[in-house]
Design a protein around this motif. Structure first.
Motif, PDB file in Angstrom:
ATOM      1  N   GLY A  95      -1.333  -9.361  -9.981  1.00 35.83           N
ATOM      2  CA  GLY A  95      -0.829  -9.766  -8.939  1.00 35.83           C
ATOM      3  C   GLY A  95       0.474 -10.147  -8.219  1.00 35.83           C
ATOM      4  O   GLY A  95       0.887 -10.628  -7.428  1.00 35.83           O
ATOM      5  N   TYR A  96       1.276  -9.469  -9.202  1.00 31.32           N
ATOM      6  CA  TYR A  96       2.822  -9.633  -8.856  1.00 31.32           C
ATOM      7  C   TYR A  96       3.528  -8.215  -8.322  1.00 31.32           C
ATOM      8  O   TYR A  96       4.628  -8.256  -8.169  1.00 31.32           O
ATOM      9  CB  TYR A  96       3.708  -9.973 -10.178  1.00 31.32           C
ATOM     10  N   SER A  97       2.839  -7.335  -8.419  1.00 31.43           N
ATOM     11  CA  SER A  97       3.323  -5.874  -8.229  1.00 31.43           C
ATOM     12  C   SER A  97       2.519  -5.344  -7.192  1.00 31.43           C
ATOM     13  O   SER A  97       1.201  -5.132  -7.053  1.00 31.43           O
ATOM     14  CB  SER A  97       3.020  -4.916  -9.323  1.00 31.43           C
ATOM     15  N   TYR A  98       3.007  -4.569  -5.942  1.00 35.37           N
ATOM     16  CA  TYR A  98       2.739  -4.154  -4.807  1.00 35.37           C
ATOM     17  C   TYR A  98       3.454  -2.991  -4.435  1.00 35.37           C
ATOM     18  O   TYR A  98       4.651  -2.863  -4.735  1.00 35.37           O
ATOM     19  CB  TYR A  98       2.387  -4.865  -3.596  1.00 35.37           C
ATOM     20  N   VAL A  99       2.919  -2.006  -3.720  1.00 37.72           N
ATOM     21  CA  VAL A  99       3.460  -0.878  -3.271  1.00 37.72           C
ATOM     22  C   VAL A  99       3.228  -0.836  -1.737  1.00 37.72           C
ATOM     23  O   VAL A  99       2.075  -0.826  -1.389  1.00 37.72           O
ATOM     24  CB  VAL A  99       3.257   0.584  -4.154  1.00 37.72           C
ATOM     25  N   CYS A 100       4.122  -0.362  -0.934  1.00 33.62           N
ATOM     26  CA  CYS A 100       3.962  -0.243   0.673  1.00 33.62           C
ATOM     27  C   CYS A 100       3.807   1.556   0.641  1.00 33.62           C
ATOM     28  O   CYS A 100       4.693   2.191   0.309  1.00 33.62           O
ATOM     29  CB  CYS A 100       4.924  -0.607   1.206  1.00 33.62           C
ATOM     30  N   ARG A 124      -5.837  -0.276  -5.720  1.00 33.49           N
ATOM     31  CA  ARG A 124      -6.686  -0.787  -4.491  1.00 33.49           C
ATOM     32  C   ARG A 124      -5.890  -1.367  -3.274  1.00 33.49           C
ATOM     33  O   ARG A 124      -4.936  -1.695  -3.283  1.00 33.49           O
ATOM     34  CB  ARG A 124      -7.455  -1.970  -5.386  1.00 33.49           C
ATOM     35  N   PRO A 125      -6.731  -1.176  -1.992  1.00 38.78           N
ATOM     36  CA  PRO A 125      -6.100  -1.386  -0.615  1.00 38.78           C
ATOM     37  C   PRO A 125      -5.996  -2.909  -0.915  1.00 38.78           C
ATOM     38  O   PRO A 125      -6.912  -3.754  -1.209  1.00 38.78           O
ATOM     39  CB  PRO A 125      -7.194  -0.764  -0.043  1.00 38.78           C
ATOM     40  N   VAL A 126      -4.933  -3.602  -0.130  1.00 35.08           N
ATOM     41  CA  VAL A 126      -4.642  -5.034   0.058  1.00 35.08           C
ATOM     42  C   VAL A 126      -4.933  -5.304   1.485  1.00 35.08           C
ATOM     43  O   VAL A 126      -5.505  -6.020   1.866  1.00 35.08           O
ATOM     44  CB  VAL A 126      -3.397  -5.345  -0.820  1.00 35.08           C
ATOM     45  N   LEU A 263      -0.820  -1.634  -1.446  1.00 39.68           N
ATOM     46  CA  LEU A 263      -1.679  -1.539  -2.587  1.00 39.68           C
ATOM     47  C   LEU A 263      -1.328  -2.031  -3.505  1.00 39.68           C
ATOM     48  O   LEU A 263      -0.176  -2.659  -3.812  1.00 39.68           O
ATOM     49  CB  LEU A 263      -1.844   0.097  -2.831  1.00 39.68           C
ATOM     50  N   ALA A 264      -2.333  -2.391  -4.477  1.00 46.06           N
ATOM     51  CA  ALA A 264      -1.995  -3.166  -5.855  1.00 46.06           C
ATOM     52  C   ALA A 264      -2.659  -2.436  -6.899  1.00 46.06           C
ATOM     53  O   ALA A 264      -3.518  -1.461  -6.662  1.00 46.06           O
ATOM     54  CB  ALA A 264      -2.637  -4.480  -5.790  1.00 46.06           C
ATOM     55  N   PRO A 265      -2.404  -2.377  -8.190  1.00 47.90           N
ATOM     56  CA  PRO A 265      -2.960  -1.662  -9.185  1.00 47.90           C
ATOM     57  C   PRO A 265      -4.443  -2.048  -9.366  1.00 47.90           C
ATOM     58  O   PRO A 265      -4.755  -3.089  -8.772  1.00 47.90           O
ATOM     59  CB  PRO A 265      -2.099  -2.644 -10.457  1.00 47.90           C
ATOM     60  N   ALA A 266      -4.882  -1.195  -9.561  1.00 51.37           N
ATOM     61  CA  ALA A 266      -6.713  -1.142  -9.451  1.00 51.37           C
ATOM     62  C   ALA A 266      -7.225  -2.444  -9.974  1.00 51.37           C
ATOM     63  O   ALA A 266      -8.222  -3.121  -9.367  1.00 51.37           O
ATOM     64  CB  ALA A 266      -7.289   0.218 -10.060  1.00 51.37           C
ATOM     65  N   LYS A 267      -7.014  -2.906 -11.207  1.00 52.72           N
ATOM     66  CA  LYS A 267      -7.544  -4.002 -11.863  1.00 52.72           C
ATOM     67  C   LYS A 267      -7.075  -5.354 -11.381  1.00 52.72           C
ATOM     68  O   LYS A 267      -7.343  -6.328 -12.073  1.00 52.72           O
ATOM     69  CB  LYS A 267      -7.624  -4.008 -13.533  1.00 52.72           C
ATOM     70  N   THR A 268      -6.365  -5.506 -10.400  1.00 50.30           N
ATOM     71  CA  THR A 268      -5.871  -6.733  -9.728  1.00 50.30           C
ATOM     72  C   THR A 268      -6.993  -7.495  -9.326  1.00 50.30           C
ATOM     73  O   THR A 268      -7.796  -7.164  -8.667  1.00 50.30           O
ATOM     74  CB  THR A 268      -4.851  -6.456  -8.739  1.00 50.30           C
ATOM     75  N   PRO A 269      -7.015  -8.908  -9.841  1.00 50.49           N
ATOM     76  CA  PRO A 269      -8.261  -9.820  -9.526  1.00 50.49           C
ATOM     77  C   PRO A 269      -8.618 -10.054  -8.069  1.00 50.49           C
ATOM     78  O   PRO A 269      -7.580 -10.028  -7.247  1.00 50.49           O
ATOM     79  CB  PRO A 269      -7.826 -11.007 -10.006  1.00 50.49           C
ATOM     80  N   LYS A 309      -9.459   0.044   3.248  1.00 51.82           N
ATOM     81  CA  LYS A 309      -9.956   0.870   2.438  1.00 51.82           C
ATOM     82  C   LYS A 309     -10.814   2.127   2.917  1.00 51.82           C
ATOM     83  O   LYS A 309     -10.498   3.286   2.775  1.00 51.82           O
ATOM     84  CB  LYS A 309     -11.126   0.475   1.607  1.00 51.82           C
ATOM     85  N   ALA A 310     -11.472   1.743   4.129  1.00 45.97           N
ATOM     86  CA  ALA A 310     -11.996   2.839   4.944  1.00 45.97           C
ATOM     87  C   ALA A 310     -11.227   3.666   5.744  1.00 45.97           C
ATOM     88  O   ALA A 310     -11.310   4.598   5.769  1.00 45.97           O
ATOM     89  CB  ALA A 310     -13.103   2.236   5.843  1.00 45.97           C
ATOM     90  N   TYR A 311     -10.018   3.081   6.161  1.00 50.67           N
ATOM     91  CA  TYR A 311      -8.945   3.742   7.039  1.00 50.67           C
ATOM     92  C   TYR A 311      -8.081   4.775   5.862  1.00 50.67           C
ATOM     93  O   TYR A 311      -8.155   6.087   6.356  1.00 50.67           O
ATOM     94  CB  TYR A 311      -8.050   2.785   7.464  1.00 50.67           C
ATOM     95  N   ILE A 312      -8.083   4.547   4.816  1.00 50.47           N
ATOM     96  CA  ILE A 312      -7.348   5.144   3.871  1.00 50.47           C
ATOM     97  C   ILE A 312      -8.439   6.413   3.732  1.00 50.47           C
ATOM     98  O   ILE A 312      -7.816   7.628   3.638  1.00 50.47           O
ATOM     99  CB  ILE A 312      -7.136   4.751   2.628  1.00 50.47           C
ATOM    100  N   GLN A 313      -9.564   6.183   3.466  1.00 54.64           N
ATOM    101  CA  GLN A 313     -10.487   7.291   3.092  1.00 54.64           C
ATOM    102  C   GLN A 313     -10.649   8.168   4.379  1.00 54.64           C
ATOM    103  O   GLN A 313     -10.627   9.317   4.194  1.00 54.64           O
ATOM    104  CB  GLN A 313     -12.039   6.608   2.838  1.00 54.64           C
ATOM    105  N   SER A 314     -10.599   7.629   5.564  1.00 52.98           N
ATOM    106  CA  SER A 314     -10.635   8.617   6.696  1.00 52.98           C
ATOM    107  C   SER A 314      -9.496   9.311   6.797  1.00 52.98           C
ATOM    108  O   SER A 314      -9.622  10.417   7.300  1.00 52.98           O
ATOM    109  CB  SER A 314     -10.974   7.493   7.920  1.00 52.98           C
ATOM    110  N   GLU A 315      -8.332   8.843   6.490  1.00 50.07           N
ATOM    111  CA  GLU A 315      -7.037   9.628   6.753  1.00 50.07           C
ATOM    112  C   GLU A 315      -7.012  10.669   5.672  1.00 50.07           C
ATOM    113  O   GLU A 315      -6.681  11.912   5.938  1.00 50.07           O
ATOM    114  CB  GLU A 315      -5.698   8.822   6.219  1.00 50.07           C
ATOM    115  N   ILE A 316      -7.338  10.349   4.273  1.00 54.88           N
ATOM    116  CA  ILE A 316      -7.691  11.396   3.210  1.00 54.88           C
ATOM    117  C   ILE A 316      -8.465  12.622   3.774  1.00 54.88           C
ATOM    118  O   ILE A 316      -8.255  13.802   3.662  1.00 54.88           O
ATOM    119  CB  ILE A 316      -8.247  10.901   2.078  1.00 54.88           C
ATOM    120  N   ASP A 317      -9.614  12.164   4.302  1.00 52.04           N
ATOM    121  CA  ASP A 317     -10.799  13.056   4.886  1.00 52.04           C
ATOM    122  C   ASP A 317     -10.065  14.109   6.266  1.00 52.04           C
ATOM    123  O   ASP A 317     -10.350  15.302   6.064  1.00 52.04           O
ATOM    124  CB  ASP A 317     -11.973  12.427   5.538  1.00 52.04           C
ATOM    125  N   LYS A 318      -9.275  13.542   6.958  1.00 58.82           N
ATOM    126  CA  LYS A 318      -8.559  13.944   8.031  1.00 58.82           C
ATOM    127  C   LYS A 318      -7.658  15.305   7.496  1.00 58.82           C
ATOM    128  O   LYS A 318      -7.884  16.500   7.717  1.00 58.82           O
ATOM    129  CB  LYS A 318      -8.183  13.107   8.882  1.00 58.82           C
TER     130      LYS A 318
END
Length: 332
Positions: A95-100, A124-126, A263-269, A309-318
């Motif tokens: 919970g202490y590391s994030y990326v924009c 994982r999307p935050v 975004l944060a590492p996938a296993k962030t609580p 999360k849904a927005y990211i998936q839609s952008e990947i699909d586009k």
């Protein structure tokens, strides 16, 4: 049996109480500390400056103030944002590391075949933070005023018109390919540059015909007559440029934006991710944040983790569809 004397009871109680305190003292450090117990680190995988950096620093500051911790913003550019994203993907999920991230995150997941991380499994999307709307600008000497003019000119002289971008796989590049596809496969030449500055310089000089860019980057040049906008690549008319028609209004279904989200590492609580999402949304509603976003023609976009999360998936699909249709590779 006679009851123990009161003094004996008191001494025993004290001994038992002291032992309990001692055990509690031993056990306390073993428990996880409540979040947040130390500064946050927010990685920006771009060089300093620019809309993404501005949005991240502003929101990180406000979140830090709200949770009574410092939120340290660290620029880690390189490899088309892969270096910075990979750094956080492999960080501890505490919970202490994030990326924009921005649109490049979605493009890379399709365009690059050997990423050091799995875009959807390792992060994982935050929270979404902000979005800058894009427009299609042309050199005034081209004589183009709208998309119908563009279509006629491209059909009359295949390959003569050109559009610039900041490089292979960048948002302006893929928006240009989307334009060609949506307008029936027009023959317009792509000219990649090593950054926005050189591309804008050549557009202003008439060395290329057109280019997609954010309204923030184009607005002053348009107002001064140095560039002409053929349309906004938005779902509806922009409140920052209400007099300019969208491309959809002109019969071309193109929506292209520059956005920024955490975004944060996938296993962030989950509890921490949801708390961060709430803190970002709270920051986006602050009057001084709204004013700063408006000044920079940037939309604040509060929402849930699931919406992001849904927005990211839609952008990947586009982008997957655009890249496949145009046969784009990382090498060009």
């Amino acid at each position: 049996m006679q009851p123990l004397p009161q003094a004996t009871l008191s001494r025993r109680d004290l001994l038992l109480g002291g032992a309990a305190l001692t055990m509690a003292g031993v056990a306390r450090p073993a428990r996880a500390q409540a979040w947040p117990a130390k500064p946050l680190r927010v990685v920006v995988p771009f060089p300093p400056g620019g809309t993404t950096d501005f949005v991240t620093r502003l929101i990180a500051t406000k979140v830090g103030q709200s949770i009574d911790q410092t939120a340290i913003v660290e620029n880690r550019p390189g490899a088309g944002t892969v270096i910075g994203v990979d750094y956080v993907a492999k960080s501890a999920p505490d919970g202490y590391s994030y990326v924009c991230v921005a649109g490049s995150f979605c493009v890379n997941s399709v365009l690059l075949k050997r990423l050091p991380y799995d875009s959807l499994a390792d992060l994982r999307p935050v929270a979404m933070m902000g979005m800058s709307e894009q427009a299609l600008a042309v050199f005034p000497g081209s004589g183009l005023k709208n998309l119908d003019d563009l279509r006629k000119a491209a059909q009359a002289s295949p390959g003569k018109l050109s559009y610039g971008s900041f490089g292979i796989g960048t948002t302006p590049h893929l928006a240009g390919e989307m334009l060609k596809q949506q307008m029936g496969g027009l023959d317009i030449t792509h000219v990649p540059y090593k950054g926005q500055g050189p591309a804008l310089t050549d557009l202003l000089g008439g060395h290329i015909t057109m280019m997609f860019g954010t309204w923030l980057d184009l607005r002053d040049l348009v107002k001064s007559g140095k560039l002409v906008v053929l349309g906004m690549a938005t779902e509806k008319r922009s409140r920052f440029a209400p007099d300019i028609p969208t491309m959809r209004e002109q019969g071309v279904d193109i929506v292209s934006n520059t956005w920024a989200g955490l975004l944060a590492p996938a296993k962030t609580p989950d509890v921490i991710v949801q708390r961060m999402n709430a803190e970002v949304n709270k920051a986006l509603a602050l009057p001084d944040v709204v004013a700063a976003f408006d000044k920079n023609s940037t939309l604040a976009l509060p929402g849930s983790t699931e919406q992001f999360k849904a927005y990211i998936q839609s952008e990947i699909d586009k982008y997957a569809k655009i890249i496949a249709t145009a046969h784009i590779t990382a090498e060009g």
